[in-house]
Write an enzyme that holds these catalytic residues in place. Structure first.
Site, PDB file in Angstrom:
ATOM      1  N   ASN A   9       0.838  -1.598   0.352  1.00 30.21           N
ATOM      2  CA  ASN A   9      -0.464  -0.393   0.285  1.00 30.21           C
ATOM      3  C   ASN A   9       0.910   0.477   0.092  1.00 30.21           C
ATOM      4  OD1 ASN A   9      -1.876   2.052   0.690  1.00 30.21           O
ATOM      5  ND2 ASN A   9      -1.929   1.162   2.816  1.00 30.21           N
ATOM      6  N   TRP A  10       1.099   1.625  -0.926  1.00 33.69           N
ATOM      7  CA  TRP A  10       2.394   3.105  -1.045  1.00 33.69           C
ATOM      8  C   TRP A  10       1.027   4.075  -1.109  1.00 33.69           C
ATOM      9  CZ3 TRP A  10       4.335   2.768  -7.143  1.00 33.69           C
ATOM     10  CH2 TRP A  10       4.971   1.420  -6.647  1.00 33.69           C
ATOM     11  N   LYS A  11       0.085   4.293  -0.425  1.00 36.34           N
ATOM     12  CA  LYS A  11      -0.743   5.449   0.558  1.00 36.34           C
ATOM     13  C   LYS A  11      -0.717   6.375  -0.339  1.00 36.34           C
ATOM     14  CE  LYS A  11       0.127   3.163   5.003  1.00 36.34           C
ATOM     15  NZ  LYS A  11       0.284   3.144   6.127  1.00 36.34           N
ATOM     16  N   HIS A  95      -9.182   0.414   5.127  1.00 38.81           N
ATOM     17  CA  HIS A  95      -7.755   1.121   5.986  1.00 38.81           C
ATOM     18  C   HIS A  95      -7.946   1.934   6.542  1.00 38.81           C
ATOM     19  CE1 HIS A  95      -4.320   2.493   6.463  1.00 38.81           C
ATOM     20  NE2 HIS A  95      -3.443   1.188   6.053  1.00 38.81           N
ATOM     21  N   GLU A  97      -6.548   4.515   7.811  1.00 38.16           N
ATOM     22  CA  GLU A  97      -6.659   6.285   7.808  1.00 38.16           C
ATOM     23  C   GLU A  97      -8.064   6.185   6.738  1.00 38.16           C
ATOM     24  OE1 GLU A  97      -2.539   5.385   5.472  1.00 38.16           O
ATOM     25  OE2 GLU A  97      -1.949   4.939   7.260  1.00 38.16           O
ATOM     26  N   GLU A 167      -5.548  -5.433  10.248  1.00 39.85           N
ATOM     27  CA  GLU A 167      -4.403  -4.665  10.681  1.00 39.85           C
ATOM     28  C   GLU A 167      -4.323  -4.216  11.554  1.00 39.85           C
ATOM     29  OE1 GLU A 167      -1.828  -3.274   6.841  1.00 39.85           O
ATOM     30  OE2 GLU A 167      -3.803  -1.357   7.325  1.00 39.85           O
ATOM     31  N   GLY A 173       2.702   1.784  10.920  1.00 38.46           N
ATOM     32  CA  GLY A 173       3.761   3.207  11.258  1.00 38.46           C
ATOM     33  C   GLY A 173       3.887   3.030  12.210  1.00 38.46           C
ATOM     34  N   SER A 213       3.562  -2.348   9.864  1.00 43.12           N
ATOM     35  CA  SER A 213       5.258  -2.125  10.164  1.00 43.12           C
ATOM     36  C   SER A 213       5.415  -4.010   9.891  1.00 43.12           C
ATOM     37  CB  SER A 213       5.725  -2.536  12.378  1.00 43.12           C
ATOM     38  OG  SER A 213       5.435  -0.714  12.541  1.00 43.12           O
ATOM     39  N   GLY A 234       2.957  -1.461   4.414  1.00 41.22           N
ATOM     40  CA  GLY A 234       3.472   0.147   3.932  1.00 41.22           C
ATOM     41  C   GLY A 234       4.449   0.369   3.399  1.00 41.22           C
ATOM     42  N   GLY A 235       4.945   0.553   4.827  1.00 46.51           N
ATOM     43  CA  GLY A 235       6.333   1.486   4.736  1.00 46.51           C
ATOM     44  C   GLY A 235       7.643   0.831   3.796  1.00 46.51           C
TER      45      GLY A 235
HETATM   46  C1  PEP Z   1      -0.517  -0.309   5.753  1.00 43.48           C
HETATM   47  O1  PEP Z   1      -1.051   1.416   5.536  1.00 43.48           O
HETATM   48  O2  PEP Z   1      -1.392  -0.950   5.477  1.00 43.48           O
HETATM   49  C2  PEP Z   1       0.398  -0.247   6.850  1.00 43.48           C
HETATM   50  C3  PEP Z   1       0.332  -1.695   7.294  1.00 43.48           C
HETATM   51  O3  PEP Z   1       1.462  -0.208   6.788  1.00 43.48           O
HETATM   52  P1  PEP Z   1       2.696   0.013   7.773  1.00 43.48           P
HETATM   53  O4  PEP Z   1       3.490  -1.077   7.021  1.00 43.48           O
HETATM   54  O5  PEP Z   1       3.720   1.307   7.740  1.00 43.48           O
HETATM   55  O6  PEP Z   1       2.969  -0.243   8.898  1.00 43.48           O
END
Ligand code: PEP
Length: 251
Positions: A9-11, A95, A97, A167, A173, A213, A234-235
């Site tokens: 997920n590049w957001k 998600h 967010e 999640e 994050g 993470s 994500g990141g």
């Molecule tokens: C996400 O945004 O779905 C996610 C899991 O982010 P991160 O891996 O950065 O925690």
């Protein structure tokens, strides 16, 4: 069918040129035959480009969101038909967010799920508890509630087009990951909840990803758990080497 999946997920990251660079770097790094299905979710403006660039790879392209209505006066929104018309058949819904910053409720998500499924899209349905829920030992009931209200109205056959992403919000994050045991415990609970509401055939077949993470140094341990079928990243998906290392951690 239950599959191993690693999704990025590049957001709201990467402009067009950067999207090209990241996909090119991913291509250079995908040397080994991958066990997992790979999905990337760039931002709307780069979806068509990413789809074209990934056509020859074993990489699917997903949208990060979608509007529930078919078309009309919804300024700034993107429909299922628009996504499908550029080859995008997968959409991330729910998600944390979107829930936190854009007020997306379970009821709204249920509508989005219906629209995506009506268009024969695959839904990556995200859910998970906040830290306060876990501290209050309400994480299981909260997760059950999110599933029941956002998803459990779908028909048995719709489950073929659903991927779940557990999640925990406190791990997204933050650098703080659920332990492999915590992830396994919740994934087993999710499967049990689905088997009670539907059937074990459905609960055994659905892919449940862990997100929060996941990094190259912890992916293997998390993915080794029997009810964890991969990850939503994500990141670490914004760096080709990290993402490919995570994808290769699936066995
Ligand atoms: C996400 O945004 O779905 C996610 C899991 O982010 P991160 O891996 O950065 O925690």
């Amino acid at each position: 069918m239950r599959k191993k999946i690693v999704a990025g997920n590049w957001k709201m990251n990467k402009n067009l040129a950067e999207t090209g660079e990241l996909i090119a770097a991913m291509k250079r790094n995908f040397e080994n035959a991958l066990e997992a299905d790979i999905i990337i979710a760039p931002t709307f403006t780069n979806l068509y480009y990413a789809f074209e660039e990934c056509k020859d790879l074993k990489v699917k392209v997903a949208a990060q969101n979608m509007h529930q209505e078919e078309q009309g006066a919804y300024t700034g929104e993107v429909s299922a038909d628009m996504l499908k018309s550029i080859g995008v058949e997968t959409v991330i819904l729910g998600h944390s967010e979107r829930r936190a910053h854009f007020g997306e409720t379970d009821a709204l998500l249920a509508k989005k799920v219906n629209t995506a499924l009506a268009h024969h899209m695959t839904v990556i349905f995200c859910f998970g508890e906040e830290l306060k829920d876990r501290k209050n030992k309400e994480h299981f009931s909260l997760v059950k509630h999110q599933l029941k209200n956002g998803l459990f109205h779908i028909k048995d056959e719709d489950w073929d087009n659903v991927i779940l992403a557990y999640e925990p919000v406190w791990a997204i994050g933050t650098g703080e990951t659920a332990s492999p045991e915590q992830a396994q415990e919740m994934h087993a609970f999710i499967r049990k909840t689905i088997s009670e509401a539907y059937s074990t055939k459905i609960s055994d077949n659905v892919s449940i990803l862990y997100g929060g993470s996941v990094k190259p140094n912890n992916a293997k341990e998390i993915f080794a758990k029997p009810d964890v079928d991969g990850g939503l990243i994500g990141g670490a998906s914004l760096d080709a080497k990290s993402f490919v290392t995570i994808a290769n951690a699936i066995s």
